[in-house]
Design an enzyme around this catalytic site. Structure first.
Site, mmCIF file in Angstrom:
data_model
loop_
_atom_site.group_PDB
_atom_site.id
_atom_site.type_symbol
_atom_site.label_atom_id
_atom_site.label_comp_id
_atom_site.label_asym_id
_atom_site.label_seq_id
_atom_site.Cartn_x
_atom_site.Cartn_y
_atom_site.Cartn_z
ATOM 1 N N ASP A 9 11.981 -4.139 100.237
ATOM 2 C CA ASP A 9 11.562 -3.783 98.871
ATOM 3 C C ASP A 9 11.072 -2.345 98.708
ATOM 4 O OD1 ASP A 9 12.079 -6.478 98.652
ATOM 5 O OD2 ASP A 9 10.162 -7.005 97.735
ATOM 6 N N ASP A 51 13.519 -6.765 95.211
ATOM 7 C CA ASP A 51 13.216 -7.591 94.056
ATOM 8 C C ASP A 51 14.282 -7.273 93.009
ATOM 9 O OD1 ASP A 51 11.021 -9.017 94.889
ATOM 10 O OD2 ASP A 51 9.666 -8.207 93.367
ATOM 11 N N HIS A 53 14.817 -9.071 89.734
ATOM 12 C CA HIS A 53 14.457 -10.123 88.788
ATOM 13 C C HIS A 53 15.291 -10.048 87.507
ATOM 14 C CE1 HIS A 53 11.221 -11.260 91.349
ATOM 15 N NE2 HIS A 53 10.463 -10.203 91.112
ATOM 16 N N HIS A 59 6.699 -15.770 86.938
ATOM 17 C CA HIS A 59 6.404 -14.671 87.865
ATOM 18 C C HIS A 59 6.065 -13.402 87.086
ATOM 19 C CE1 HIS A 59 6.543 -12.584 91.688
ATOM 20 N NE2 HIS A 59 7.438 -11.737 91.233
ATOM 21 N N HIS A 73 8.387 -6.220 86.604
ATOM 22 C CA HIS A 73 8.704 -5.268 87.670
ATOM 23 C C HIS A 73 10.039 -5.662 88.298
ATOM 24 C CE1 HIS A 73 6.990 -8.736 89.729
ATOM 25 N NE2 HIS A 73 7.716 -8.377 90.771
ATOM 26 N N LYS A 98 16.698 -10.621 95.778
ATOM 27 C CA LYS A 98 15.890 -11.851 95.714
ATOM 28 C C LYS A 98 15.148 -11.942 94.390
ATOM 29 C CE LYS A 98 12.127 -9.664 98.365
ATOM 30 N NZ LYS A 98 11.011 -9.625 97.404
ATOM 31 N N CYS A 156 5.334 -8.897 100.318
ATOM 32 C CA CYS A 156 6.717 -9.204 100.716
ATOM 33 C C CYS A 156 7.020 -8.870 102.177
ATOM 34 C CB CYS A 156 7.692 -8.503 99.781
ATOM 35 S SG CYS A 156 7.541 -9.130 98.078
#
Length: 204
Positions: A9, A51, A53, A59, A73, A98, A156
């Site tokens: 990340d 990340d 998303h 979340h 984010h 992810k 993470c």
């Protein structure tokens, strides 16, 4: 033994100026890039996690508690969700996205996706069912040792390292190549990782 490096990340969203910026994030990105350039030949497999998303449910929150819920984010398709420029320049071949439709802290929850597509929920599920996971990729590469670096150590990086250990890999986290959200959370994460048999070391 065959080693892998997982770069967790390292994205603008988690560096200074990002939505969840961690102090020292940009400097860690540069140090990781220098480390990869110096030690690339030692690794049979190198991967990044991000990340990514799309609709991660609760979340993301307008009133985050910074434990289970967070400000928006790592939004897929935005510049801040891309790899940090220092990492992008390394031309790493394997990228695990992810958290597309859920919270996700460990890189082992992701799927390999070397594009910047916005995948549907069904596509993500299908990729997971097809086994395009980090665990399977490491297994296919004959990996037995995993080095973990990235952002943030307290979240993470810790979860990725813990999952690697649970899967039977010998795990090292390089302290100089990661940074926690806060020193207090960093201390707690290091205790948890040490208790799980993870080696904490300075990078060479």
């Amino acid at each position: 033994m065959t080693k892998a490096l997982i770069v967790v990340d390292v994205q603008p969203t988690f560096c200074e100026g990002g939505e969840l910026g961690v102090e020292g994030g940009n400097a860690v990105a540069e140090r990781i890039a220098d480390y990869v350039n110096a030690h690339r030949s030692e690794y049979a497999y190198i991967a990044t996690t991000q990340d990514w998303h799309i609709e991660p449910g609760a979340h993301w929150s307008a009133e985050p508690d910074f434990v289970d819920t967070w400000p928006k984010h790592g939004a897929a398709g935005t510049p801040n969700a891309e790899l940090h420029t220092a990492i992008k320049a390394l031309n790493i071949q394997h990228h695990f996205k992810k958290g597309q439709y859920s919270a996700a802290y460990s890189g082992f929850e992701g799927i390999e996706d070397n594009t910047d597509r916005i995948q549907t929920r069904e596509e993500v599920t299908a990729e997971q069912s097809a086994g395009k996971t980090l665990a399977n990729a490491l297994k296919a590469a004959g990996v037995s040792r995993v080095d973990v670096v990235g952002i943030a150590e307290s979240h993470c990086v810790k979860d990725t390292a813990l999952d690697a250990g649970k899967l039977g890999f010998e795990v090292t986290v390089f302290e100089g190549l990661t940074v926690p959200v806060s020193e207090e959370l960093g201390v707690a994460a290091r205790k948890q990782m040490t208790a799980a048999g993870i080696t904490l070391a300075e990078s060479r």
